[in-house]
Design an enzyme around this catalytic site. Structure first.
Site, PDB file in Angstrom:
ATOM      1  N   ASP A  43      40.178  41.214  41.341  1.00 35.60           N
ATOM      2  CA  ASP A  43      39.810  41.618  42.703  1.00 35.60           C
ATOM      3  C   ASP A  43      40.930  41.344  43.703  1.00 35.60           C
ATOM      4  O   ASP A  43      40.671  41.152  44.892  1.00 35.60           O
ATOM      5  CB  ASP A  43      38.523  40.903  43.168  1.00 35.60           C
ATOM      6  CG  ASP A  43      37.394  41.033  42.161  1.00 35.60           C
ATOM      7  OD1 ASP A  43      37.106  42.170  41.766  1.00 35.60           O
ATOM      8  OD2 ASP A  43      36.813  40.002  41.779  1.00 35.60           O
ATOM      9  N   HIS A  71      38.397  49.000  40.421  1.00 30.89           N
ATOM     10  CA  HIS A  71      39.489  49.191  41.366  1.00 30.89           C
ATOM     11  C   HIS A  71      39.034  50.150  42.467  1.00 30.89           C
ATOM     12  O   HIS A  71      38.513  51.220  42.185  1.00 30.89           O
ATOM     13  CB  HIS A  71      40.736  49.758  40.670  1.00 30.89           C
ATOM     14  CG  HIS A  71      41.353  48.803  39.700  1.00 30.89           C
ATOM     15  ND1 HIS A  71      42.311  49.171  38.791  1.00 30.89           N
ATOM     16  CD2 HIS A  71      41.160  47.477  39.508  1.00 30.89           C
ATOM     17  CE1 HIS A  71      42.670  48.120  38.069  1.00 30.89           C
ATOM     18  NE2 HIS A  71      41.973  47.088  38.491  1.00 30.89           N
TER      19      HIS A  71
END
Length: 468
Positions: A43, A71
């Site tokens: 992340d 993503h």
């Protein structure tokens, strides 16, 4: 036994040639790939960096993981979410390659593509290549009763439940079935794309054996074998035009005309199956070695290795997190950073930037430069702490501990830096950043010995400041 030798034989393997040049020239290295890897627990904003680099790329590759990755890329105020597709596929000139190290959930792949097509993704099916050696996650059939699940995902859920019952805690997996697919791969009972593309009768028999193995291990598991095989058969014609011999394809890409080849890492260093905070990790190698094994390419073709580092630290799920903040700071970072997992929807745990673990990730990956993301989230803080060393029982330790219990017990030593209390989101050059924000970046560079190439101050492409 005859003692005779030919006059050209050389005893003990000793060389007798007087030539100083090899008979065949050393092979050219060919094109080098640029690699983007997460340096924390995921992340970090890898998708944004990949999106930036993909503007000049010819090929963008995924080398490991599955649809447990997430993503997010923002283009012209449109937010795209990717889990299996390389996020660089947004560029209509890019060919996307899913390597053998990736585990592929076929329904998830097509569902993801369709969602992004609705947002503006074009021609993805003509620009996607899938390695024939990639392993398959077994599909969920929506027309069947709700007791019938993708059995790798179902197994993942059952395993988590058993861990909770037996040990009082689970691993906090995404329950996407990634671990069970990699387990089947290691046990040599997995099924690959090449198997699906070949004799479907033989594929079906192997599928039934695998399903039977899982049912014997997990008696509550319900699998409609005929229904799932029917679903898989439907995908054969859809997938077939995309499938190539992955090794042959990559070799041609590396040794053909000059090409910009980009590799998009999923997950991150601290989730690596070997080097992460085991057992609270993913099931693949998401460090630089996974690029070679997951694409079928030699290490000499690895060029730049960019590590992506969030300006603070986050983690989803369970596991040690030395710099986590159980206070207003943690809450502020979570709220301002909108720290919710793309794949799981779970809130991310938040804490100060930990340079001990970034340095550890650098030892493994050999980062040539860093992308520092989400600097703007720190804009409102009067002071900022940075973890610089660990101690156990009052004694400094020089390494990042392998053992979870030891890592849980470390105390983090922090340096405190002044904040900048001003908005960085409109900055487009390094010089436009507040002085203390510049000092924060320089501090990180000097402590790690790795230059920062990009700084992220927002969600869009334009908010990535390039320094060199």
């Amino acid at each position: 036994m005859s003692e005779s030798r030919s006059k050209d034989a050389v005893p003990n393997g000793a060389a007798h040639s007087t030539s100083t040049e090899p008979h065949v020239a050393r092979p050219n290295i060919g094109n080098r790939v640029t690699v983007v890897l997460g340096a924390q627990w995921g992340d970090e904003g890898k998708g944004k960096v990949v999106d930036l680099l993909a503007q000049d790329a010819d090929i963008v590759c995924r080398c490991q993981g599955g649809n447990n990755a997430g993503h997010t890329v923002v283009v012209d105020s449109v937010e795209y979410d990717f889990h299996l597709l390389p996020s660089g596929i947004i560029n209509p000139k890019v060919t996307a390659f899913i390597g053998n190290g990736v585990v592929i959930h076929l329904p998830g792949l097509f569902e993801e593509a369709e969602k992004n097509v609705c947002k503006g993704l074009e021609g993805w099916d003509k620009r996607l290549i899938i390695s024939d050696r990639a392993h398959i996650g077994k599909p969920f059939c929506p027309s069947l009763p709700p007791t019938v699940f993708d059995f790798h995902q179902a197994v993942d859920g059952v395993q988590e439940q058993q861990r909770q019952e037996q040990a009082g805690k689970n691993l906090g997996t995404t329950k996407k079935g990634i671990g069970p697919v990699y387990s089947a791969k290691a046990a040599r009972s997995g099924l690959r794309i090449c198997d699906l593309m070949s004799d479907f009768t033989q594929f079906s028999e192997r599928f039934k054996v695998l399903a039977s193995q899982y049912q014997s291990m997990y008696p509550t598991l319900v699998i409609d074998i005929d229904g799932e095989l029917s679903k898989l058969r439907d995908y054969v014609e859809k997938v077939k035009p995309m499938v190539r011999d992955g090794v042959f394809y990559m070799y041609g890409a590396l040794h053909g005309p000059p090409k910009n080849i980009l590799v998009e890492g999923a997950n991150a260093a601290l989730l690596d199956i070997d080097f992460g905070t085991y057992p609270f990790v993913t099931s693949s190698n998401c460090t630089v070695g996974g690029v070679c094994t997951g694409l079928g390419m030699p290490p000499q073709n690895v060029g730049e290795v960019y590590g992506v580092v969030k300006a603070y630290t986050t983690r989803v799920g369970i596991g040690a997190f030395p710099s986590e903040q159980f206070n207003d700071i943690g809450e502020l970072l979570q709220t301002r950073g909108k720290e919710v997992g793309v794949t799981t929807g779970r809130k991310r745990r938040c804490g100060w930037l930990d340079l001990v673990l970034i340095k550890y990730a650098h030892m493994i990956n050999g980062f040539t430069a860093l992308a520092l993301t989400k600097l703007d989230i720190l804009d409102v803080l009067p002071e900022i702490k940075v973890g610089v060393s660990y101690s156990v029982n009052g004694e400094n330790i020089p390494n990042f501990p392998a053992n979870q219990e030891v890592l849980q017990s470390v105390e983090v030593q922090y340096d405190t830096l002044p904040g900048w209390n001003s908005d960085t989101s409109t900055a487009r050059t390094f010089d436009e950043l507040p002085e203390n924000a510049q000092k924060y970046v320089r501090y990180i560079e000097e402590h790690l010995g790795v230059p920062v190439k990009w700084i992220g101050v927002g969600k869009s492409r334009e908010s990535m400041i390039q320094i060199f």
